[in-house]
Design a protein around this motif. Structure first.
Motif, PDB file in Angstrom:
ATOM      1  N   VAL A 380       0.869  -1.179   0.000  1.00 25.81           N
ATOM      2  CA  VAL A 380       0.000   0.000   0.000  1.00 25.81           C
ATOM      3  C   VAL A 380       0.902   1.223   0.000  1.00 25.81           C
ATOM      4  CG1 VAL A 380      -1.770   1.283   1.234  1.00 25.81           C
ATOM      5  CG2 VAL A 380      -1.850  -1.212   1.189  1.00 25.81           C
ATOM      6  N   GLY A 381       0.784   2.062  -1.021  1.00 23.70           N
ATOM      7  CA  GLY A 381       1.703   3.163  -1.182  1.00 23.70           C
ATOM      8  C   GLY A 381       1.568   4.251  -0.143  1.00 23.70           C
ATOM      9  N   VAL A 382       0.368   4.483   0.376  1.00 19.11           N
ATOM     10  CA  VAL A 382       0.168   5.587   1.312  1.00 19.11           C
ATOM     11  C   VAL A 382      -0.276   5.019   2.668  1.00 19.11           C
ATOM     12  CG1 VAL A 382      -0.968   7.812   1.674  1.00 19.11           C
ATOM     13  CG2 VAL A 382      -0.383   7.095  -0.630  1.00 19.11           C
ATOM     14  N   ALA A 383      -1.541   5.143   3.003  1.00 21.11           N
ATOM     15  CA  ALA A 383      -1.994   4.794   4.352  1.00 21.11           C
ATOM     16  C   ALA A 383      -2.895   3.568   4.332  1.00 21.11           C
ATOM     17  CB  ALA A 383      -2.743   5.973   4.979  1.00 21.11           C
ATOM     18  N   VAL A 384      -3.003   2.930   5.502  1.00 27.91           N
ATOM     19  CA  VAL A 384      -3.851   1.759   5.640  1.00 27.91           C
ATOM     20  C   VAL A 384      -4.735   1.919   6.868  1.00 27.91           C
ATOM     21  CG1 VAL A 384      -2.065   0.525   6.941  1.00 27.91           C
ATOM     22  CG2 VAL A 384      -3.890  -0.766   5.843  1.00 27.91           C
ATOM     23  N   ARG A 385      -5.986   1.487   6.715  1.00 23.86           N
ATOM     24  CA  ARG A 385      -6.951   1.484   7.818  1.00 23.86           C
ATOM     25  C   ARG A 385      -7.811   0.235   7.664  1.00 23.86           C
ATOM     26  NH1 ARG A 385     -10.149   5.192  11.039  1.00 23.86           N
ATOM     27  NH2 ARG A 385     -12.208   4.314  11.411  1.00 23.86           N
ATOM     28  N   LEU A 386      -7.699  -0.688   8.600  1.00 19.92           N
ATOM     29  CA  LEU A 386      -8.469  -1.918   8.525  1.00 19.92           C
ATOM     30  C   LEU A 386      -9.901  -1.673   8.995  1.00 19.92           C
ATOM     31  CD1 LEU A 386      -5.964  -4.545   9.958  1.00 19.92           C
ATOM     32  CD2 LEU A 386      -6.309  -3.853   7.589  1.00 19.92           C
ATOM     33  N   PRO A 387     -10.861  -2.426   8.456  1.00 13.55           N
ATOM     34  CA  PRO A 387     -12.234  -2.315   8.960  1.00 13.55           C
ATOM     35  C   PRO A 387     -12.279  -2.679  10.441  1.00 13.55           C
ATOM     36  CG  PRO A 387     -12.161  -3.563   6.908  1.00 13.55           C
ATOM     37  CD  PRO A 387     -10.748  -3.397   7.352  1.00 13.55           C
ATOM     38  N   SER A 388     -13.154  -2.034  11.184  1.00 14.76           N
ATOM     39  CA  SER A 388     -13.241  -2.298  12.621  1.00 14.76           C
ATOM     40  C   SER A 388     -13.759  -3.707  12.912  1.00 14.76           C
ATOM     41  CB  SER A 388     -14.145  -1.267  13.299  1.00 14.76           C
ATOM     42  OG  SER A 388     -15.468  -1.357  12.788  1.00 14.76           O
ATOM     43  N   ALA A 389     -14.252  -4.409  11.897  1.00 11.41           N
ATOM     44  CA  ALA A 389     -14.689  -5.794  12.103  1.00 11.41           C
ATOM     45  C   ALA A 389     -13.547  -6.668  12.599  1.00 11.41           C
ATOM     46  CB  ALA A 389     -15.259  -6.360  10.804  1.00 11.41           C
ATOM     47  N   GLY A 414       2.736   2.731   3.726  1.00 11.23           N
ATOM     48  CA  GLY A 414       3.444   3.971   3.978  1.00 11.23           C
ATOM     49  C   GLY A 414       3.291   4.452   5.404  1.00 11.23           C
ATOM     50  N   HIS A 415       2.059   4.529   5.876  1.00 14.66           N
ATOM     51  CA  HIS A 415       1.801   4.917   7.264  1.00 14.66           C
ATOM     52  C   HIS A 415       0.387   4.484   7.632  1.00 14.66           C
ATOM     53  CE1 HIS A 415      -0.694   8.398   6.046  1.00 14.66           C
ATOM     54  NE2 HIS A 415       0.209   8.581   5.096  1.00 14.66           N
ATOM     55  N   LEU A 416       0.023   4.703   8.889  1.00 13.40           N
ATOM     56  CA  LEU A 416      -1.288   4.323   9.385  1.00 13.40           C
ATOM     57  C   LEU A 416      -2.245   5.498   9.252  1.00 13.40           C
ATOM     58  CD1 LEU A 416      -0.213   2.434  12.622  1.00 13.40           C
ATOM     59  CD2 LEU A 416      -0.775   1.446  10.398  1.00 13.40           C
ATOM     60  N   ALA A 417      -3.473   5.210   8.816  1.00 13.10           N
ATOM     61  CA  ALA A 417      -4.469   6.263   8.640  1.00 13.10           C
ATOM     62  C   ALA A 417      -5.003   6.720   9.990  1.00 13.10           C
ATOM     63  CB  ALA A 417      -5.612   5.759   7.764  1.00 13.10           C
ATOM     64  N   GLY A 419      -7.122   7.198  13.126  1.00 10.56           N
ATOM     65  CA  GLY A 419      -7.941   6.222  13.828  1.00 10.56           C
ATOM     66  C   GLY A 419      -7.244   4.895  14.052  1.00 10.56           C
ATOM     67  N   TRP A 420      -6.064   4.720  13.426  1.00 10.26           N
ATOM     68  CA  TRP A 420      -5.291   3.488  13.616  1.00 10.26           C
ATOM     69  C   TRP A 420      -3.889   3.867  14.066  1.00 10.26           C
ATOM     70  CZ3 TRP A 420      -6.179  -1.733  13.533  1.00 10.26           C
ATOM     71  CH2 TRP A 420      -7.479  -2.119  13.212  1.00 10.26           C
ATOM     72  N   ASP A 421      -3.739   4.191  15.369  1.00  6.83           N
ATOM     73  CA  ASP A 421      -2.418   4.518  15.875  1.00  6.83           C
ATOM     74  C   ASP A 421      -1.601   3.242  16.040  1.00  6.83           C
ATOM     75  OD1 ASP A 421      -3.267   3.281  18.245  1.00  6.83           O
ATOM     76  OD2 ASP A 421      -3.910   5.171  19.119  1.00  6.83           O
ATOM     77  N   TRP A 422      -0.336   3.435  16.393  1.00  4.40           N
ATOM     78  CA  TRP A 422       0.567   2.289  16.434  1.00  4.40           C
ATOM     79  C   TRP A 422       0.157   1.258  17.495  1.00  4.40           C
ATOM     80  CZ3 TRP A 422       3.416   0.717  20.618  1.00  4.40           C
ATOM     81  CH2 TRP A 422       3.521   1.603  21.692  1.00  4.40           C
ATOM     82  N   GLU A 423      -0.419   1.693  18.602  1.00  4.46           N
ATOM     83  CA  GLU A 423      -0.817   0.751  19.651  1.00  4.46           C
ATOM     84  C   GLU A 423      -1.952  -0.154  19.178  1.00  4.46           C
ATOM     85  OE1 GLU A 423      -0.256   2.327  24.005  1.00  4.46           O
ATOM     86  OE2 GLU A 423      -1.215   3.895  22.804  1.00  4.46           O
ATOM     87  N   ARG A 424      -2.888   0.406  18.444  1.00  7.03           N
ATOM     88  CA  ARG A 424      -3.982  -0.418  17.924  1.00  7.03           C
ATOM     89  C   ARG A 424      -3.463  -1.400  16.884  1.00  7.03           C
ATOM     90  NH1 ARG A 424      -9.585   1.804  15.099  1.00  7.03           N
ATOM     91  NH2 ARG A 424     -10.617  -0.225  14.984  1.00  7.03           N
ATOM     92  N   VAL A 447       7.780   2.324  10.050  1.00  6.74           N
ATOM     93  CA  VAL A 447       6.875   3.462   9.896  1.00  6.74           C
ATOM     94  C   VAL A 447       7.066   4.456  11.038  1.00  6.74           C
ATOM     95  CG1 VAL A 447       4.437   4.134   9.964  1.00  6.74           C
ATOM     96  CG2 VAL A 447       5.163   2.222   8.530  1.00  6.74           C
ATOM     97  N   GLU A 448       7.165   3.950  12.264  1.00  9.52           N
ATOM     98  CA  GLU A 448       7.354   4.840  13.409  1.00  9.52           C
ATOM     99  C   GLU A 448       8.745   5.460  13.424  1.00  9.52           C
ATOM    100  OE1 GLU A 448       4.994   5.775  15.772  1.00  9.52           O
ATOM    101  OE2 GLU A 448       3.764   4.903  14.193  1.00  9.52           O
TER     102      GLU A 448
END
Length: 607
Positions: A380-389, A414-417, A419-424, A447-448
């Protein structure tokens, strides 16, 4: 020549309609051929226009090169029409019934219409209506037509070239049989749009709509009440290796297959967006997916918004090795369900140039222990956000009651979108992946690190080592190695907490001094102690006893106290204190080594 035939000749010369009032009015098929060949004089450019007649005999237009077109309205043909390699300005059927049209190589300078409830039915293995390699300069319009075949394709137009649009609208019913599909457009070249609404296409033994290797110069749209049902491994709607220059949109369409994928689109190329919208229902039964987009190329966005995709025997949606030039978005009330073998969405080896994300309203369902998402080797070239499911309670700890799993082996982003911080994300790696894999931790750490969060990086890499010991202990070696790994984590943070090691070293040195002092308080025999003056056997001072413990525990930094005060190794208690000091000395050496290695990064390994 009958009166009706004479009237048809006159109407054709004047460009007028001949509408037969009597239901059994008969017109010879041979007369129509003669008119088109000019044997009854020059015809008006509007051509032969006949309505309400029964055509008697075999209408043979093979290789006819006509200057005038041909239009039928509510006519009945008792035998199949033959028009192979014919050339007509236009050809239209408005209503009526027939046994088929055999028109391979037909050339139509204008449009070809089969409209307003035109009905053709047959049992010809090569097609009820056959237009192989035909050329239509204008539109191909099948609005309201009903075409059936019990032994082959209902409409077989493989290799056709259409200069205008292909329009399938308003109550079309196409029913065929066999592997060549009910509607066959394999290798077709469509200069403009493919537009399907309110159409039913069925095939109980093969694909419904076959468009493999077809080229669509405009958009492809399936919307507003379409129903496609097929059977077998080639899919119900087959777009394998098709090329669509514009957007492709599927809305309010039901596609089903009880023995294979519903939408089979290996290698499809879409120049614009691929949009799977509300009302789209795709149901298949195959190990590779109900919707297959293997090796597909999407020029811009791939979006699902309210679509429902279900597979009773494998993944719901498979886009392995797909290339997406924009974002991949799962939006709205999208439902992806695998009822036997997961995952719900498989994207192994896919490449998404922009973002990959899922809304909180997206539903993903698989039977345990299958994975909801398979993202192995995906980029994924930019950001990723998984469904909350994946984890509805937005967990951040080391345990979770939810059982959903995600495959993240070699998943790159690339990074996390938002609502999806590194801890999650770390929680997902630890609690929602089926097995330990170093790459998930290493990518998150990278990423971090790129964001300048070095403290977070150390916490991620320590969590990696803990998970390695928890879920893959065999990779560490035997019991002693695993014990040392555990101690290394507790005392040195696996090399990422060197200050903790230094603090532990200080505590051990304090313990060494305490042991030395304690030995000076323990009697061994009358008038003697476990630690005493070497020359006289008199008690040592407190400073001498502490110095003795430090001399014994830290041999590289002698205090010189042992020359005056030392342990009585001839007594059992003195020997016990000597052994205790040896253990302290061993701990000092080990901790000193870990501290040095921690500061110099010598023991940090990805695992």
């Amino acid at each position: 020549m009958t009166d009706i035939e004479q009237r048809l000749i006159t109407a054709a010369r004047n460009g007028e309609w001949l509408m037969c009032d009597e239901p059994d009015t008969v017109v010879r098929a041979g007369l129509i051929r003669e008119l088109l060949l000019g044997r009854h004089g020059e015809l008006d450019p509007r051509g032969v226009r006949l309505g309400g007649a029964r055509i008697d005999g075999h209408l043979n237009l093979v290789r006819v090169k006509a200057a005038a077109g041909l239009t039928f309205s509510d006519c009945v043909f008792g035998e199949p029409i033959e028009a192979r390699s014919a050339s007509l300005p236009h050809l239209a059927f408005h209503g009526g019934r027939g046994a088929g049209i055999m028109a391979d190589g037909l050339q139509v300078d204008g449009s070809l219409f089969l409209r307003r409830g035109t009905r053709f039915s047959g049992d010809e293995a090569r097609g009820t209506i056959r237009l192989l390699g035909a050329q239509v300069a204008g539109d191909l319009d099948l609005e309201g037509a009903h075409i059936t075949n019990t032994a082959g394709p209902a409409f077989n137009a493989a290799g056709i070239t259409v200069g205008g649009q292909v329009l399938l609208r308003d109550g079309i019913r196409i029913t065929g049989s066999g592997d060549d599909g009910a509607l066959n457009l394999v290798g077709a070249h469509l200069a403009s749009n493919f537009d399907m609404t309110k159409t039913e296409i069925g095939n109980a033994t093969g694909p419904a709509l076959l468009m493999a290797n077809a080229a669509v110069g405009g958009f492809l749209s399936l919307a507003d009440g379409n129903r496609l049902s097929g059977h077998g491994s080639n899919g119900t709607l087959c777009l394998s290796s098709a090329h669509i220059s514009g957007h492709a949109e599927l809305t309010d369409t039901k596609i089903t297959n009880a023995a294979g994928s519903a939408l089979f689109a290996h290698g499809v190329e879409v120049g614009g967006n691929l949009l799977l919208r509300k009302g789209l229902s795709i149901t298949g039964h195959g190990e590779n997916g109900a919707l297959e987009l293997f090796n597909a190329t999407i020029g811009n966005v791939l979006e699902t918004d309210g679509a429902e995709i279900t597979n009773t025997a494998g993944p719901a949606f498979s886009a392995n090795r797909a290339r997406i030039g924009g974002a991949l978005a799962l939006l709205g009330t999208t439902r992806l369900s695998s009822r036997e073998k997961g995952p719900a969405l498989s994207l192994t080896g896919a490449h998404v140039a922009d973002r990959f994300g899922g809304a909180d309203t997206v539903e993903l369902k698989v039977p345990e222990p299958n994975s909801l998402l398979d993202l192995r080797n995906m980029v994924v070239g930019v950001a990723v956000r998984l469904p909350s499911a994946v984890c509805p309670d937005l967990g951040r700890g080391t345990t979770c009651g939810h059982k959903a799993l995600v495959r993240l082996d070699n998943f790159t982003y690339g990074h996390l979108a938002t609502g999806w911080d590194w801890e999650r994300w770390l929680h997902v790696i630890r609690c929602h992946t089926p097995a330990y894999h170093a790459s998930a931790y290493q990518r998150l750490a990278a990423v971090e690190r790129a964001a300048g969060h070095d403290g977070t990086v150390r916490r991620i890499l320590m969590a990696q080592q803990t998970d390695l010991r928890r879920r893959s202990p065999q990779s560490l070696g035997g019991p002693m190695t695993r014990w040392f790994h555990r101690m290394w984590g507790a005392l040195a943070g696996y090399g990422y907490r060197a200050r903790r090691t230094a603090a532990a070293l200080l505590l051990v040195l304090v313990a060494a001094g305490a042991i030395g002092w304690w030995a000076g308080q323990v009697p061994t025999r009358p008038g003697h102690l476990a630690a005493e003056r070497v020359a006289t056997g008199a008690p040592c001072s407190t400073v001498e006893l502490v110095g003795l413990g430090l001399d014994r525990g830290l041999p590289l930094a002698m205090t010189g106290m042992r020359a005056r005060c030392d342990l009585d190794t001839a007594s059992r208690k003195g020997q016990a204190f000597t052994a205790a000091i040896w253990l302290v000395q061993l701990a000092v050496w080990g901790l000193a080594t870990l501290a040095l290695a921690g500061y110099t990064n010598l023991v940090r390994k990805p695992g």
